[in-house]
Design an enzyme around this catalytic site. Sequence first.
Site, PDB file in Angstrom:
ATOM      1  N   HIS A 222       0.824  -1.134  -0.088  1.00  0.00           N
ATOM      2  CA  HIS A 222       0.034  -0.018  -0.071  1.00  0.00           C
ATOM      3  C   HIS A 222       0.729   1.194  -0.169  1.00  0.00           C
ATOM      4  O   HIS A 222       1.638   1.563  -1.036  1.00  0.00           O
ATOM      5  CB  HIS A 222      -0.883  -0.161   1.165  1.00  0.00           C
ATOM      6  N   HIS A 262      -1.988  -2.173 -10.214  1.00  0.00           N
ATOM      7  CA  HIS A 262      -3.026  -1.689  -9.108  1.00  0.00           C
ATOM      8  C   HIS A 262      -4.258  -2.505  -9.401  1.00  0.00           C
ATOM      9  O   HIS A 262      -4.480  -3.148 -10.635  1.00  0.00           O
ATOM     10  CB  HIS A 262      -3.387  -0.155  -9.782  1.00  0.00           C
ATOM     11  N   ASP A 313       2.561   5.549  -6.634  1.00  0.00           N
ATOM     12  CA  ASP A 313       3.979   5.539  -5.904  1.00  0.00           C
ATOM     13  C   ASP A 313       5.152   5.491  -6.759  1.00  0.00           C
ATOM     14  O   ASP A 313       6.302   6.071  -6.348  1.00  0.00           O
ATOM     15  CB  ASP A 313       3.807   4.241  -5.158  1.00  0.00           C
TER      16      ASP A 313
HETATM   17  C1  LIG Z   1      -0.787  -3.003  -6.422  1.00  0.00           C
HETATM   18  C2  LIG Z   1      -0.892  -4.566  -6.245  1.00  0.00           C
HETATM   19  C3  LIG Z   1      -0.752  -4.925  -4.920  1.00  0.00           C
HETATM   20  C4  LIG Z   1      -2.027  -5.044  -6.687  1.00  0.00           C
HETATM   21  O1  LIG Z   1      -2.167  -6.445  -6.528  1.00  0.00           O
HETATM   22  P1  LIG Z   1      -3.275  -7.306  -6.862  1.00  0.00           P
HETATM   23  O2  LIG Z   1      -4.455  -6.629  -7.491  1.00  0.00           O
HETATM   24  O3  LIG Z   1      -3.517  -8.489  -5.799  1.00  0.00           O
HETATM   25  O4  LIG Z   1      -2.788  -7.991  -8.044  1.00  0.00           O
HETATM   26  P2  LIG Z   1      -1.597  -9.308  -8.302  1.00  0.00           P
HETATM   27  O5  LIG Z   1      -0.521  -9.024  -7.083  1.00  0.00           O
HETATM   28  O6  LIG Z   1      -2.525 -10.486  -8.062  1.00  0.00           O
HETATM   29  O7  LIG Z   1      -1.132  -9.202  -9.596  1.00  0.00           O
HETATM   30  C5  LIG Z   1      -1.574  -9.872 -10.801  1.00  0.00           C
HETATM   31  C6  LIG Z   1      -0.555 -10.224 -11.792  1.00  0.00           C
HETATM   32  O8  LIG Z   1       0.300  -9.206 -12.249  1.00  0.00           O
HETATM   33  C7  LIG Z   1       1.501  -9.295 -11.993  1.00  0.00           C
HETATM   34  N1  LIG Z   1       1.950  -7.896 -10.999  1.00  0.00           N
HETATM   35  C8  LIG Z   1       1.199  -7.280 -10.529  1.00  0.00           C
HETATM   36  N2  LIG Z   1       1.826  -6.217  -9.991  1.00  0.00           N
HETATM   37  C9  LIG Z   1       3.154  -6.362 -10.488  1.00  0.00           C
HETATM   38  C10 LIG Z   1       4.425  -5.596 -10.238  1.00  0.00           C
HETATM   39  N3  LIG Z   1       4.581  -4.408  -9.607  1.00  0.00           N
HETATM   40  N4  LIG Z   1       5.594  -6.219 -10.792  1.00  0.00           N
HETATM   41  C11 LIG Z   1       5.482  -7.406 -11.537  1.00  0.00           C
HETATM   42  N5  LIG Z   1       4.275  -7.925 -11.505  1.00  0.00           N
HETATM   43  C12 LIG Z   1       3.113  -7.795 -11.381  1.00  0.00           C
HETATM   44  C13 LIG Z   1       1.503 -10.326 -10.601  1.00  0.00           C
HETATM   45  O9  LIG Z   1       2.856 -11.040 -10.564  1.00  0.00           O
HETATM   46  C14 LIG Z   1       0.376 -11.043 -11.069  1.00  0.00           C
HETATM   47  O10 LIG Z   1       0.839 -12.031 -12.125  1.00  0.00           O
HETATM   48  P3  LIG Z   1       0.493 -13.470 -12.370  1.00  0.00           P
HETATM   49  O11 LIG Z   1      -1.024 -13.438 -12.663  1.00  0.00           O
HETATM   50  O12 LIG Z   1       1.214 -13.965 -13.522  1.00  0.00           O
HETATM   51  O13 LIG Z   1       0.654 -14.072 -11.017  1.00  0.00           O
HETATM   52  C15 LIG Z   1       0.332  -5.181  -7.065  1.00  0.00           C
HETATM   53  O14 LIG Z   1       0.221  -4.690  -8.263  1.00  0.00           O
HETATM   54  C16 LIG Z   1       1.799  -4.910  -6.389  1.00  0.00           C
HETATM   55  O15 LIG Z   1       2.205  -5.705  -5.492  1.00  0.00           O
HETATM   56  N6  LIG Z   1       2.227  -3.778  -6.931  1.00  0.00           N
HETATM   57  C17 LIG Z   1       3.649  -3.417  -6.319  1.00  0.00           C
HETATM   58  C18 LIG Z   1       3.445  -2.993  -5.061  1.00  0.00           C
HETATM   59  C19 LIG Z   1       3.142  -1.469  -5.301  1.00  0.00           C
HETATM   60  O16 LIG Z   1       3.354  -0.456  -6.286  1.00  0.00           O
HETATM   61  N7  LIG Z   1       1.904  -0.941  -4.512  1.00  0.00           N
HETATM   62  C20 LIG Z   1       1.389   0.488  -4.572  1.00  0.00           C
HETATM   63  C21 LIG Z   1      -0.219   0.287  -5.082  1.00  0.00           C
HETATM   64  S1  LIG Z   1      -0.930   1.970  -5.273  1.00  0.00           S
END
Ligand SMILES: CC(C)(COP(=O)(O)OP(=O)(O)OC[C@H]1O[C@@H](n2cnc3c(N)ncnc32)[C@H](O)[C@@H]1OP(=O)(O)O)[C@@H](O)C(=O)NCCC(=O)NCCS
Length: 377
Positions: A222, A262, A313
């Site tokens: 987050h 996201h 971010d």
């Molecule tokens: C924001 C976030 C938590 C959303 O998570 P979510 O909706 O649960 O999505 P998931 O983590 O299930 O990701 C879906 C797919 O995209 C990929 N993915 C998502 N964000 C990614 C990232 N930042 N880098 C690489 N791969 C990513 C995941 O590995 C997953 O791939 P898969 O289906 O092959 O396993 C996630 O994108 C993330 O961890 N981002 C990095 C942290 C971040 O920047 N957070 C701030 C949010 S404003």
Amino acid sequence: MSTAVVGKGLEGIVAANSGICWIDGDAGVLAYRGIDIHELAERSTFEETTYLLWFGKLPDRAELDEFNKRLTEARTLDPKMIEMLRSFPRSATPMEVLRTAVSALSFYDPDESDNLHDANVSKSFRLTSQIAMLVAAYDRLRKGKTVVEPDPSLGHAANFLWMLNGEKPSDTAARTLDVALILHADHELNASTFAARVIAATLSDIHSAITGALGALKGPLHGGANEAVMRMLFAIDKEGSDPVDYVAGLLAQKKKISGFGHRVYHTEDPRATHLRKMSEELGESSGDAKWFNMSRAIEKYINAEKKLNANVDFYSASTYTMLGIDLDLFTAIFAVSRISGWAAHVIEQLDDNRLIRPRAEYIGPEYPLRYVAIEKR
Ligand SMILES: CC(C)(COP(=O)(O)OP(=O)(O)OC[C@H]1O[C@@H](n2cnc3c(N)ncnc32)[C@H](O)[C@@H]1OP(=O)(O)O)[C@@H](O)C(=O)NCCC(=O)NCCS
């Protein structure tokens, strides 16, 4: 028992009616009370945007003046709070300090035991001013400096920079932070806001709700992501690595790249558009575009390779660094802004409250499983 099978992480679940913030994740639209974030970023201030979030409309001149007056008057901290900040171990991170200090603010709040609408608005003014003061004061104390008194002639963003650095910020620095605060002010039912609403709905108090929200914001999935982005940029710089090779290496290890992806947006996060522009402009005006160029190279690669877009971010990291803000304050600065949205949601929740208590789909051992005496197990 409910028959609904809910997606992991409550994805796609609508959990509240709210008139505060609207997101269209497919079209990349974010609006506060119906007004597009692009218009607010270009034309509003953090104070005016906070008025909009709390009271549901843009203020007229007199209303904004009164709002600014209340926010400025709320820039006070009981001396015991400063003593408390001094007593924390120097190893305490700003988010740990903020979480603990905000909880303690309720001891000194004159409306502490009043949970009615007007008292919550008054407490929201105080919390908004005090959170900014706590972040600035702690940063100075941990560096062995004195706490700077607030300057009532300065707006919220400029006063924060003044209390943090002990020198008047340039107009560019103050406006850059002001826009960053507008962009981070609210984002519908994100994890910290949902946490705040769940706590508020028990008829606990707003300080408890905001303390819980701070705990949620602290996590790297987050609010902690902007700090992780900057740590990555620093590591690339220190090693002298090529930014694209570096992130390609992380992807090869199946690691996520902070600042991308996201849950709601499937296009560019509209907040990233402004932060990218501010990061670029700060790079140009300072004559050192290193952090922007590195970020842009990574962004292009991740766009092409993973079809993932930068989120709020990604460019806030380089923007804050070029404003001279320490890396471990980034998430706390997110809170300096997000308090406005959290407060709006707590007030909205309590204005039409019902306890938030969902059910779990039971996936444990089948009932009835017999109890077995300990000597027979
Ligand atoms: C924001 C976030 C938590 C959303 O998570 P979510 O909706 O649960 O999505 P998931 O983590 O299930 O990701 C879906 C797919 O995209 C990929 N993915 C998502 N964000 C990614 C990232 N930042 N880098 C690489 N791969 C990513 C995941 O590995 C997953 O791939 P898969 O289906 O092959 O396993 C996630 O994108 C993330 O961890 N981002 C990095 C942290 C971040 O920047 N957070 C701030 C949010 S404003």
